[in-house]
Design a protein around this motif. Structure first.
Motif, PDB file in Angstrom:
ATOM      1  N   GLU A  42       0.923  -1.361  -0.186  1.00  0.00           N
ATOM      2  CA  GLU A  42       0.016   0.050   0.001  1.00  0.00           C
ATOM      3  C   GLU A  42       0.711   1.187   0.020  1.00  0.00           C
ATOM      4  N   ASP A  43       2.025   1.270   0.665  1.00  0.00           N
ATOM      5  CA  ASP A  43       2.805   2.340   0.650  1.00  0.00           C
ATOM      6  C   ASP A  43       3.608   2.450  -0.866  1.00  0.00           C
ATOM      7  N   VAL A  44       3.767   1.478  -1.574  1.00  0.00           N
ATOM      8  CA  VAL A  44       4.348   1.440  -2.939  1.00  0.00           C
ATOM      9  C   VAL A  44       3.461   2.084  -3.859  1.00  0.00           C
ATOM     10  N   ARG A  45       2.156   1.927  -3.515  1.00  0.00           N
ATOM     11  CA  ARG A  45       0.878   2.835  -4.543  1.00  0.00           C
ATOM     12  C   ARG A  45       1.217   4.168  -3.862  1.00  0.00           C
ATOM     13  N   SER A  46       1.161   4.520  -2.655  1.00  0.00           N
ATOM     14  CA  SER A  46       1.182   5.812  -2.136  1.00  0.00           C
ATOM     15  C   SER A  46       2.249   6.560  -2.867  1.00  0.00           C
ATOM     16  N   LEU A  47       3.546   5.959  -2.956  1.00  0.00           N
ATOM     17  CA  LEU A  47       4.912   6.702  -3.489  1.00  0.00           C
ATOM     18  C   LEU A  47       4.806   6.806  -5.017  1.00  0.00           C
ATOM     19  N   PHE A  65       1.715   6.824  -7.134  1.00  0.00           N
ATOM     20  CA  PHE A  65       0.661   7.541  -7.447  1.00  0.00           C
ATOM     21  C   PHE A  65       0.509   8.931  -6.863  1.00  0.00           C
ATOM     22  N   ALA A  66       1.019   8.871  -5.648  1.00  0.00           N
ATOM     23  CA  ALA A  66       0.535  10.334  -5.028  1.00  0.00           C
ATOM     24  C   ALA A  66       1.800  11.000  -4.669  1.00  0.00           C
ATOM     25  N   GLY A  67       3.028  10.309  -4.719  1.00  0.00           N
ATOM     26  CA  GLY A  67       4.183  11.029  -4.538  1.00  0.00           C
ATOM     27  C   GLY A  67       4.684  11.208  -3.136  1.00  0.00           C
ATOM     28  N   ARG A  68       3.781  10.642  -2.221  1.00  0.00           N
ATOM     29  CA  ARG A  68       4.042  10.729  -0.742  1.00  0.00           C
ATOM     30  C   ARG A  68       5.111   9.835  -0.285  1.00  0.00           C
ATOM     31  N   PRO A  69       5.842  10.533   0.613  1.00  0.00           N
ATOM     32  CA  PRO A  69       7.204   9.575   1.364  1.00  0.00           C
ATOM     33  C   PRO A  69       6.697   8.500   2.074  1.00  0.00           C
ATOM     34  N   VAL A  70       7.268   7.548   2.058  1.00  0.00           N
ATOM     35  CA  VAL A  70       6.721   6.231   2.687  1.00  0.00           C
ATOM     36  C   VAL A  70       7.901   5.633   3.568  1.00  0.00           C
ATOM     37  N   PRO A  71       7.444   4.911   4.810  1.00  0.00           N
ATOM     38  CA  PRO A  71       8.697   4.318   5.725  1.00  0.00           C
ATOM     39  C   PRO A  71       9.144   3.227   4.979  1.00  0.00           C
ATOM     40  N   VAL A  72      10.464   2.749   5.189  1.00  0.00           N
ATOM     41  CA  VAL A  72      11.137   1.552   4.893  1.00  0.00           C
ATOM     42  C   VAL A  72      11.409   0.877   6.061  1.00  0.00           C
ATOM     43  N   VAL A  73      10.705  -0.277   6.144  1.00  0.00           N
ATOM     44  CA  VAL A  73      10.769  -0.884   7.540  1.00  0.00           C
ATOM     45  C   VAL A  73      12.034  -2.295   7.656  1.00  0.00           C
ATOM     46  N   ARG A  74      12.324  -2.940   8.418  1.00  0.00           N
ATOM     47  CA  ARG A  74      13.007  -3.953   8.437  1.00  0.00           C
ATOM     48  C   ARG A  74      12.491  -4.956   9.738  1.00  0.00           C
ATOM     49  N   GLU A  75      12.460  -6.133   9.431  1.00  0.00           N
ATOM     50  CA  GLU A  75      12.017  -7.046  10.226  1.00  0.00           C
ATOM     51  C   GLU A  75      13.070  -7.806  10.915  1.00  0.00           C
TER      52      GLU A  75
END
Length: 130
Positions: free
Chosen positions: A46-51, A53-63
């Protein structure tokens, strides 16, 4: 860990898994993996879509999984963020380990499943977390 030019281990690709399926050209299971040297971070679908299509910054997480008395305990930490650069031609990924850039066209091809991976190029002289 410092970014080095020509490092083959720096890529963006989709997480592979048996439960992986596609809807509207995007893969649902696992998200996008940002593989930088020895670290594997994720961007949620869902963050890939936001990045894109909307150009929004998104978090990059690590498990991270640690074992306590033989029981695996998982934790998710935010390692940085990804954003479209001001010119709109590339995705810049800022992690604790450094900053990398991937052309937006290549990032979109990976997101749509048209390409297996896209290389990351190090940005030298840019470190937001020091």
């Amino acid at each position: 860990m410092t970014p080095e030019a020509g490092t083959l281990a720096c890529t963006v690709r989709w997480a592979d898994g048996p439960e992986q399926e596609k809807t509207e050209g995007f893969r649902l299971a696992g998200g996008l993996i940002v593989h930088v040297e020895a670290e594997r971070c994720r961007i949620a679908p869902e963050d890939v879509r936001s990045l894109i299509f909307a150009g929004r910054p998104v978090p990059v997480v690590r498990e991270r999984v640690r074992h306590e008395r033989g029981v695996p305990i998982g934790a998710i930490t935010i390692e940085g963020h990804a954003a479209v650069n001001p010119a709109g031609r590339a995705v810049v990924i800022h992690l604790r380990a450094g900053s990398w850039i991937v052309p937006l066209v290549s990032f979109r091809r990976v997101a749509r499943g048209e390409a297996a991976s896209a290389p990351l190029f190090p940005l030298t002289g840019v470190d937001l977390y020091e």
